[in-house]
Design an enzyme around this catalytic site. Sequence first.
Site, mmCIF file in Angstrom:
data_model
loop_
_atom_site.group_PDB
_atom_site.id
_atom_site.type_symbol
_atom_site.label_atom_id
_atom_site.label_comp_id
_atom_site.label_asym_id
_atom_site.label_seq_id
_atom_site.Cartn_x
_atom_site.Cartn_y
_atom_site.Cartn_z
ATOM 1 N N HIS A 85 0.898 -1.184 0.044
ATOM 2 C CA HIS A 85 0.034 -0.009 0.227
ATOM 3 C C HIS A 85 0.962 1.365 -0.006
ATOM 4 O O HIS A 85 1.736 1.262 0.739
ATOM 5 C CB HIS A 85 -0.817 -0.237 1.242
ATOM 6 C CG HIS A 85 -1.965 1.244 1.080
ATOM 7 N ND1 HIS A 85 -2.975 1.511 0.510
ATOM 8 C CD2 HIS A 85 -1.456 2.511 1.771
ATOM 9 C CE1 HIS A 85 -3.386 2.708 0.879
ATOM 10 N NE2 HIS A 85 -2.746 3.313 1.371
ATOM 11 N N ARG A 171 -14.149 12.791 6.173
ATOM 12 C CA ARG A 171 -13.145 13.511 6.525
ATOM 13 C C ARG A 171 -12.697 14.358 5.366
ATOM 14 O O ARG A 171 -12.210 15.530 5.699
ATOM 15 C CB ARG A 171 -11.936 12.406 7.015
ATOM 16 C CG ARG A 171 -12.310 11.599 8.197
ATOM 17 C CD ARG A 171 -11.257 10.374 8.260
ATOM 18 N NE ARG A 171 -9.904 10.667 8.104
ATOM 19 C CZ ARG A 171 -8.956 9.888 7.399
ATOM 20 N NH1 ARG A 171 -9.459 8.697 7.037
ATOM 21 N NH2 ARG A 171 -7.802 10.130 7.295
ATOM 22 N N SER A 186 -7.658 3.875 8.862
ATOM 23 C CA SER A 186 -8.393 3.866 7.806
ATOM 24 C C SER A 186 -7.540 2.707 6.620
ATOM 25 O O SER A 186 -7.980 1.830 6.153
ATOM 26 C CB SER A 186 -8.400 5.289 7.036
ATOM 27 O OG SER A 186 -8.769 5.230 5.564
ATOM 28 N N LYS A 190 -8.923 -1.675 5.928
ATOM 29 C CA LYS A 190 -8.971 -2.105 4.526
ATOM 30 C C LYS A 190 -7.680 -3.400 4.306
ATOM 31 O O LYS A 190 -8.249 -4.297 3.651
ATOM 32 C CB LYS A 190 -8.874 -0.958 3.610
ATOM 33 C CG LYS A 190 -10.060 -0.370 3.493
ATOM 34 C CD LYS A 190 -10.112 0.786 2.581
ATOM 35 C CE LYS A 190 -9.003 1.986 3.219
ATOM 36 N NZ LYS A 190 -9.286 3.224 2.666
HETATM 37 N N1 URA Z 1 -5.808 6.484 2.278
HETATM 38 C C1 URA Z 1 -6.696 5.895 2.907
HETATM 39 O O1 URA Z 1 -7.222 5.036 2.626
HETATM 40 N N2 URA Z 1 -7.210 6.523 3.998
HETATM 41 C C2 URA Z 1 -6.793 7.555 4.452
HETATM 42 O O2 URA Z 1 -7.094 7.982 5.614
HETATM 43 C C3 URA Z 1 -5.548 8.192 3.786
HETATM 44 C C4 URA Z 1 -5.021 7.734 2.609
#
Ligand code: URA
Length: 428
Positions: A85, A171, A186, A190
């Site tokens: 990521h 946000r 966040s 995921k």
């Molecule tokens: N990418 C994300 O998935 N969440 C965030 O808060 C910032 C970047």
Amino acid sequence: MSQHDAVEVIIAKREGGSLSDSQIDWVIDAYTRGEVADEQMSSLAMAILLNGMERREIARWTAAMIASGERMDFSTLSRPTADKHSTGGVGDKITLPLAPLVAACGVAVPQLSGRGLGHTGGTLDKLEAIPGWRAALSNEEMFAQLESVGAVICAAGDGLAPADKKLYALRDVTGTVEAIPLIASSIMSKKIAEGTGSLVLDVKVGTGAFMKDLAKARELAEVMVDLGKDAGVHTVALLTDMSTPLGLTAGNGIEVAESVEVLAGGGPADVVELTLALAREMLAGAGRSDVDPAEKLADGSAMDAWKAMIHAQGGDPDASLPKARESHVVTAPSSGVLTRLDAMAVGLAAWRLGAGRARKEDPVQAGAGVVWHARPGDRVVEGSPLFTLLTDEPARFDRALASLEGGYDIEADAASYEPQALVIDRVS
Ligand code: URA
């Protein structure tokens, strides 16, 4: 009667206290169900941004967001899984060559990606420049493709961390994106829900990144690495430079073309360096340090995996990519060495040319973007091309040109020029 109410939770955080496990579980669940209103959650998000969270709170918040949806499981695949990521940057096309490269090394890559917002591009927008390619796959299709090809890049389904989907959108419009506990939870909710066995985080630092300074980027990396490890995912982070954009292109189709060059054994040196560094980390995390990814780039097997991956999602890997209708060349105003090329300036220019979107629902142009013809450290000659701007709509050139103004330096005497290392540090 609910166990808690939103105002009580907001006030606890507003006063600088820490939230209990049960307050966190309740507020995330109630927000996902619509019982806690957007204005209440935005107030809580601002209190978190201002007052922070302890590690325990961040871990619980992440777990609650994972629990808001489904959790995928790839443990029955015939090979180990690893994912990457990136916190987002300009010209960051690394996922495109990286996923098939790691697949070619025998490790499956289940990469759930997003679309771009603001000046950073989204992986799905880039791949959608390929004629026929589709981002939406069912869980069954994803599993089958991981088994057959070894790599999938697709959109995260609605079932994955729905609390994050709702909170992230909130946000975005309430000035609360930049809170480290909220960014870390966040991203990691995921990635943990996605079910990867190991994870490499590319945490970007510099003008074109979320995190402009190294101390903040390191803190984000440390929090995310801890969250991953706590969840049983082998997690490491590389802190990498995003003061200069990656490679020589920022856009959609033009970044696909650059990625294909890397898969063909060429491409810009920095893109190759970062692709290999991340591939080595992913392979190590998955227990396959014995395989050398550089060999798989050189012998064509990464390219074969790319073609199979694109083809499996309906794309034609050999089709020509869409071209912008209009172009504009910016020439070097003087001769010397390019000593600075600002990632934010280039990212904004690409975005203003139509490569990115201002609102979630906007379309992007497949052919739009910026090509730069020199990288920091390169010598340039007055009058030679420095940038090529690409768009379907020439009215966009002026604003793109304005964002490039002051975005680079050419120095006649570059004796003091020091190249910036691409990989700055590693957090494990
Ligand atoms: N990418 C994300 O998935 N969440 C965030 O808060 C910032 C970047």
